[in-house]
Design an enzyme around this catalytic site. Structure first.
Site, mmCIF file in Angstrom:
data_model
loop_
_atom_site.group_PDB
_atom_site.id
_atom_site.type_symbol
_atom_site.label_atom_id
_atom_site.label_comp_id
_atom_site.label_asym_id
_atom_site.label_seq_id
_atom_site.Cartn_x
_atom_site.Cartn_y
_atom_site.Cartn_z
ATOM 1 N N GLY A 36 4.232 30.495 107.861
ATOM 2 C CA GLY A 36 3.850 29.110 108.147
ATOM 3 C C GLY A 36 5.015 28.148 108.304
ATOM 4 N N SER A 68 8.559 35.190 109.088
ATOM 5 C CA SER A 68 7.567 35.526 110.099
ATOM 6 C C SER A 68 6.532 34.430 110.224
ATOM 7 C CB SER A 68 6.912 36.865 109.762
ATOM 8 O OG SER A 68 5.889 36.637 108.823
ATOM 9 N N LYS A 69 5.836 34.516 111.322
ATOM 10 C CA LYS A 69 4.811 33.551 111.674
ATOM 11 C C LYS A 69 3.853 33.302 110.506
ATOM 12 C CE LYS A 69 1.896 33.040 115.731
ATOM 13 N NZ LYS A 69 1.568 33.613 117.013
ATOM 14 N N ARG A 70 3.569 34.371 109.783
ATOM 15 C CA ARG A 70 2.622 34.274 108.667
ATOM 16 C C ARG A 70 3.066 33.296 107.580
ATOM 17 N NH1 ARG A 70 3.047 39.433 106.740
ATOM 18 N NH2 ARG A 70 4.003 39.960 108.709
#
Ligand code: GLU
Length: 486
Positions: A257, A253-255
């Site tokens: 990085g 996920s985007k989190r």
């Protein structure tokens, strides 16, 4: 056979997830392998999610990796417009047509009613579904409400009985009871379609033959099949692919990085390596080979190599593939892309090509570079324990002794270059009757202050230059003498 036409249909979120890029890549390969067309369509009907400049991120990324579209927003084509908000009129027309065909109906229920319904259903543990309140309004009632300007949506009229079967290339036939399907909204009060409607209308009107998309759409697919049936249209071939996972439990996920193309570029990966690596996430080539340029991927690609099991994103594997791409570059090309990374920690007047040549075989990711050359400008502080190396059989005393012999030999070099340095040091090694490392290790530590450097003592001395090498040698001898006395 009809021309193969595939599409990549991202929603402009300002961010191209590697999963999206992979879908684009598979989609592109299917079209190109068959000599067909790859189409880009922007799915921006969810106005709440609109992000300024997000279309450009998509164009830029696809172009950067070489996935050039044959038809799309900025290049045009015979089936445009290719941006959904510019197709508003088309959806309305088809929604009304579907009402006439008996596949959809007007619904005037307001938000409050729907919220209440949902709350009641949830409280009694039933799956929230529209209760078909407006499904049987008479034509007169509908006309009156429309004439009165009442806001409405158009909903899909799902058959109340029977089953629907749709086919997916990876999942085979999937059959569901129609009674489990919701009369979903096709056209919203703002006149824009939902994804559920737009994808069907557009894929049909754009002549799409193969749809590759995330398997989060699997559950809705039977409803799309019913829409195709209601219109009397032929369905495209569906390929629903699994998510890319960070590990067995979590989606990438985007989190984290490293979930977008830009994240990976910022982390020092090369575009070609990223594309090559993500192709291997959920697709297996026939043989053992894993390195493929884009044209080679097109050649090699086959739908039968796609898998429905989730693929785990493995940064180490991506590193290794990136390293292969770096090693395959011409020295000049590598020097060009390495220079900004070298310059992060090394500002002095050095021969960048010479440094790059040392780095090229030892670099997997460009961001590894700054830390590898941070000793060039200035001698770093270092710990004398670095001289103690079991494998080289060196310690502080042996190192001091070696450095005291090496210093005058280096001072005598008039033409300071790699070969001269090499000769002098290796002559000394022979003279002293010691192993190479016994002499070269302390010299390297003395002039770089590091355990690991790209290249060894000779390369370091060559790049640093005579004056600086001698001054570092002297300083290190001094430190060792003090250390010995301490
Ligand atoms: N706009 C959808 C998304 O970004 C596309 C799904 C599809 O390819 O049909 O998820």
């Amino acid at each position: 056979m009809n021309e193969v036409r595939t599409r990549f249909a991202p929603s402009p979120t300002g961010y191209l997830h590697v999963g999206g890029l992979r879908t684009a890549l598979f989609t592109y390969c299917i079209a190109k392998k068959a000599g067909g067309k790859f189409i880009l369509r922007i799915e921006d009907t969810d106005q709440e999610r609109y992000v300024e400049g997000a279309n450009e991120v998509i164009y830029r990324t696809l172009r950067a990796v070489g996935l050039n579209w044959d038809e799309g927003p900025d290049v045009g084509g015979d089936y445009g417009p290719y941006i959904q908000t510019e197709r508003r009129g088309i959806y309305k027309e088809y929604a009304e047509k579907l009402v006439q065909l008996g596949g959809a109906y007007y619904c005037f229920c307001d938000k409050e009613r729907l919220q209440e319904l949902k709350a009641v259903q949830e409280a009694s543990g039933v799956n929230p579904m529209y209760d078909r309140h407006c499904r049987n309004l008479s034509p007169e009632e509908i006309k009156a409400k429309l004439d009165a300007g009442m806001p409405y949506v158009i909903r899909q009229k799902i058959p109340l009985e029977g089953t629907t079967t749709f086919h997916d290339v990876l999942y085979g036939d999937i059959t569901v009871d129609n009674a489990t399907l919701d009369d979903q909204i096709l056209l919203k009060t703002d006149g824009l379609p939902t994804y559920n409607f737009a994808n069907v209308v557009d894929d049909h009107l754009m002549g799409i033959t193969h749809v590759v998309r995330g398997n989060e759409y699997l559950a809705s697919a039977p409803k799309y099949t019913l829409l195709y049936k209601a219109f009397g249209w032929e369905e495209p071939m569906y390929i629903h692919v699994e998510h890319i996972m960070r590990d067995k439990q979590h989606k990438l996920s985007k989190r984290d990085g490293d979930a977008s193309y830009e994240d990976l570029i910022n982390k020092g990966y090369l575009s070609e390596a990223i594309v090559n690596y993500i192709a291997l996430l959920g697709w297996s080539p026939k043989g053992e080979r894993e390195i493929f340029s884009l044209p080679e991927l097109i050649e090699e690609f086959d739908i039968s190599g796609l898998s429905k099991s989730p693929a785990i994103f493995d940064p180490l594997k991506l590193r290794a593939i990136n390293g292969e791409y770096i090693r395959a570059m011409s020295p000049d090309e590598f020097a060009r892309i390495a220079e900004p990374y070298i310059r992060e920690t090394c500002k002095g007047d050095f021969d960048i090509k010479k440094i790059a040549a040392l780095l090229q075989p030892r670099t997997e990711v460009l961001t590894d570079i700054p830390a590898q050359v941070d000793f060039l400008d200035e001698m770093p502080e270092y710990d004398l324990s670095l001289y103690e190396n079991k494998k080289m059989k060196t310690n502080r005393e042996t190192s001091l002794e070696v450095l005291e012999k090496v210093l005058p030999a280096l001072e005598n070099i008039t033409d300071w270059n790699f070969d001269a340095l090499h000769d002098v040091l290796f002559n000394l090694i022979a003279e002293m009757g010691v192993k190479n490392g016994y002499l070269l290790w302390p010299v390297r530590v003395a002039i770089t202050g590091k355990q690991f450097t790209p290249g060894g003592a000779v390369e370091a001395a060559d790049i640093i230059g005579k004056a600086e090498t001698l001054s570092r040698m002297k300083r290190s001898i001094e430190l060792l003498r003090q250390g010995a006395n301490a």
